[in-house]
Motif scaffolding. Structure first.
Motif, PDB file in Angstrom:
ATOM      1  N   ASP A 104      31.500  43.239  39.039  1.00  0.00           N
ATOM      2  CA  ASP A 104      30.642  43.089  37.867  1.00  0.00           C
ATOM      3  C   ASP A 104      30.082  44.417  37.357  1.00  0.00           C
ATOM      4  OD1 ASP A 104      31.061  40.374  37.979  1.00  0.00           O
ATOM      5  OD2 ASP A 104      29.186  39.948  39.034  1.00  0.00           O
ATOM      6  N   TYR A 148      32.412  45.053  44.100  1.00  0.00           N
ATOM      7  CA  TYR A 148      31.400  44.938  43.040  1.00  0.00           C
ATOM      8  C   TYR A 148      32.089  44.897  41.674  1.00  0.00           C
ATOM      9  CZ  TYR A 148      28.777  46.416  47.085  1.00  0.00           C
ATOM     10  OH  TYR A 148      28.260  46.488  48.354  1.00  0.00           O
ATOM     11  N   LYS A 151      23.882  46.761  36.625  1.00  0.00           N
ATOM     12  CA  LYS A 151      24.676  46.081  35.590  1.00  0.00           C
ATOM     13  C   LYS A 151      24.434  46.748  34.244  1.00  0.00           C
ATOM     14  CE  LYS A 151      25.438  41.734  37.763  1.00  0.00           C
ATOM     15  NZ  LYS A 151      25.272  40.327  37.815  1.00  0.00           N
ATOM     16  N   GLN A 211      30.368  48.347  35.968  1.00  0.00           N
ATOM     17  CA  GLN A 211      31.204  49.058  34.997  1.00  0.00           C
ATOM     18  C   GLN A 211      31.670  50.381  35.613  1.00  0.00           C
ATOM     19  OE1 GLN A 211      29.158  49.347  31.242  1.00  0.00           O
ATOM     20  NE2 GLN A 211      30.454  51.026  30.583  1.00  0.00           N
TER      21      GLN A 211
END
Length: 189
Positions: A163, A161, A135, A165
């Motif tokens: 969440d 996924y 994260k 970036q």
């Protein structure tokens, strides 16, 4: 007296220039200052060769995602529905065990490389993603393939996924050092 004063002025101006250069270095991050990790899974060595070029181009740390149980040629036989890779790819919940864990602390950018299997990333990539705290880190996928594009695999990873970036990925089949460097430059690294 004039000579001493001139020397002091010269030393003072050199100190100011050194400070100014130090400030510039802090605002412009190179790839090595961005703490890049190039994590990859390679069953046959093809993706490993590209990962090495990428690590060189970014001055990043190289990390091989290795399964506890290595894949044999029979395991990779995608024509055989009973082969290990076919069975893993048939079951989205499979998570092959991997050796060790990468040190992702301090990393801001993590390249994740893999061969494309059945249009998507091999299940061991899920194992890697689920066993590391990524994260807040920029995740950049790259892949090699005998015939598939990277689009579907990146789409599946982003969905699984959300969440993380994610940046757009790139297929790097037969990519030379200059090709890899140009891609890295286009990413702003």
């Amino acid at each position: 007296m004039k000579q001493i004063l001139a020397i002091l002025v010269l030393l003072g101006s050199m100190s100011l220039m050194a400070c100014a250069q130090g400030s510039k270095k802090q605002t412009m991050k190179t790839a090595s200052e961005a703490h890049v990790l190039v994590a990859y899974f390679s069953a046959t060595g093809t993706t490993a060769a590209v990962a090495e070029k990428l690590a060189q181009a970014t001055s990043g740390k190289l990390y091989a995602i290795e399964p506890v149980q290595r894949y044999t040629a029979a395991d990779l036989d995608w024509h055989n529905k009973k082969s290990r890779s076919s069975q893993e790819m048939d079951n989205p919940s499979v998570r092959p065990a991997m050796k060790g864990k990468a040190d992702v602390s301090g990393c801001e950018v993590v390249f994740v490389g893999y061969p494309i299997w059945w249009g998507v990333a091999p299940r061991i990539i899920n194992t890697f993603l689920e066993n590391h705290d990524l994260k807040g880190k920029r995740i950049i996928p790259f892949a090699t393939s005998g015939g598939s594009g990277i689009g579907q695999s990146v789409k599946a990873l982003k969905q699984a996924y959300p969440d993380l970036q994610w940046s757009d990925g790139r297929l790097l089949n037969r990519a030379g050092e200059e090709d890899v460097r140009r891609w890295v430059d286009s990413l702003g690294l």
